[in-house]
Enzyme design. Sequence first.
Site, PDB file in Angstrom:
ATOM      1  N   GLU A   1      40.890  36.079  42.358  1.00 37.42           N
ATOM      2  CA  GLU A   1      40.023  35.241  41.524  1.00 37.42           C
ATOM      3  C   GLU A   1      40.656  35.087  40.150  1.00 37.42           C
ATOM      4  O   GLU A   1      41.134  36.063  39.562  1.00 37.42           O
ATOM      5  CB  GLU A   1      38.639  35.880  41.381  1.00 37.42           C
ATOM      6  CG  GLU A   1      37.716  35.147  40.405  1.00 37.42           C
ATOM      7  CD  GLU A   1      36.399  35.872  40.197  1.00 37.42           C
ATOM      8  OE1 GLU A   1      35.836  35.761  39.088  1.00 37.42           O
ATOM      9  OE2 GLU A   1      35.925  36.550  41.138  1.00 37.42           O
TER      10      GLU A   1
ATOM     11  N   GLU B   1      35.389  31.592  30.664  1.00 34.61           N
ATOM     12  CA  GLU B   1      34.245  32.461  30.932  1.00 34.61           C
ATOM     13  C   GLU B   1      33.798  33.128  29.635  1.00 34.61           C
ATOM     14  O   GLU B   1      34.616  33.455  28.774  1.00 34.61           O
ATOM     15  CB  GLU B   1      34.603  33.529  31.964  1.00 34.61           C
ATOM     16  CG  GLU B   1      33.406  34.380  32.387  1.00 34.61           C
ATOM     17  CD  GLU B   1      33.750  35.344  33.512  1.00 34.61           C
ATOM     18  OE1 GLU B   1      32.857  35.653  34.321  1.00 34.61           O
ATOM     19  OE2 GLU B   1      34.910  35.801  33.580  1.00 34.61           O
TER      20      GLU B   1
END
Length: 413
Positions: free
Chosen positions: A219, A224
Site C-alpha cells: 500500500e 493522507e
Amino acid sequence: MLFLYYSVTFACLFISLQDSVYASNIASRLARRTARHINGLAKDLNVALDVVLFSAQKQPQVQLTTHSQVVFCKPGTGSTSTGIPSASSTRTASSVASSSTGVAVSTPWKLVEEHSGSSFFDGWTFTNAPDVTTGGVVNYVDSGTASSNNLTQITSAGTAIMRVETTPVVTGNRQSIRITTNNVYNTGLWILDAVHIPSGCGTWPAFWTNGPNWPAGGEIDIVEGVGDSTNDQATLHTIEGCSLSSTSSSALGITGTTVTSTDCVSTGGGCGIRSDSTVSYGAAFNSNGGGVFTMTLNSSGIAVWFFERSAIPSDITAGTPLPGAWGTPFAWWSSPTCNISEFFGFQSTIFDTTLCGQLAGAVWSDSGSPGQAQSCATRTGVSDCVTFVQNNGAAMEEAYWEVNSVQIYQIPS
C-alpha cells in the site's frame, strides 16, 4: 562553391565542439548527481540520460472485475539523491516538452489512464458498504446514491467533487465516498491535481494505491492526514521485510521527515514520511489554491513529490512529465532496503474519506503536530470524535475532495 564548402566544414566543426561540451556536461552530472544548479541544455540532456538509465520496463496491466476486488485495510498511524529513478509510467518517447531554456526535450512517458472533466468517474468502482477496515463512522455509498444525495458532482469548471454527508445530526454513520480504479499497474507515475482536500476535526481522507491480498500487495499512501493537519504524510504498508535505511532526511535523500517507524510492516503502522511543506494538506492546502502530488513506482524505488499551484513544473502542465527534473522528493523508499518488485504489485488507485476510526479517532486528544497546535478535543469542546461527528453536520462542510484530474503514466516496453 568553395565558400559553401568552408561554411559546411566550419558548421560541422562547431557541432563537433558542441557535442564535446554536451558530453562533458553529461559526465559531470553523472559524477555529481547532487548538483542542483546545472541548467540550460546540459540539464535537459542529463534529464534524458536519467530516464534511460533508471526507468523500469512497463509491467503487465491487469483489469480487475468488481468481484475480484479485495478489502483494503489502512491501519497506519500517524531528488538529488543518487538513487532516485525517473520512474516508469506514460507518454510516448515522441512526446516533446519545453525545458526552462526553451529547448525541446523528449519524454518516454505515455499517458495510459486519465480521469478529468465530465468523465472523471468513469473507470472507478464505488464501494457500497460501511467502513469496516478502519472503524470509521461512515457508510460508503454506490454511484447512484452518491449522485442523488449530492455527494458527487462535476462542477461547471470541470472539477470532480466527492463529499461527506452534512446532515445536522445522525444516529449512526455518515455517508461518504470511496472509489477504486478498475485498472491496476505494477509500475507507473501517478499525478493528482487537486483543488481541495477534506479537512477539519474528525476527518481522515486519503489518495492512495493498493495491491491485492493486503498487505501482501503493498500500500502506498500518497496523500493522507487527519483533522487540522497542514503537512501531507506519505506512508508504505507492507508485509515483513521492507524498511527505510535511516531516520536521517539527508541520508535518505529527501526533504521530508520520517515519522512512525523505519519498518514498513503494516502491523506496526507502516513507515511514514511527512512533507516539509506546510501547505501540502488540509485547510492550508485549500486556501493556497491546491497543488499537484506525484508518485513514481518502479523496481528502483518509490518517490513522492508535492508542488504548490504556483510551482507546478511546466513538463507536468504540458503533459510530458520528466521526474528527473523535479528535484529532491519529500519521500523516497529505495530498493536496497525494500525489494519494490517483491512487495508492491497490481496497484489500484483509491480515493476515500472516512471519519474518526483508528487514526482520526485515536489522535482526537493529541496536539503538537503541524497545524494541530490544539487538540480537536480542546478546539471543539467534545471529548470524543464519534460524538462530535454524529452531532455536527455543519463541521463536515469542508470534508470534500475537489479534483482537477488524476493521470497515470507508464513507459512503454
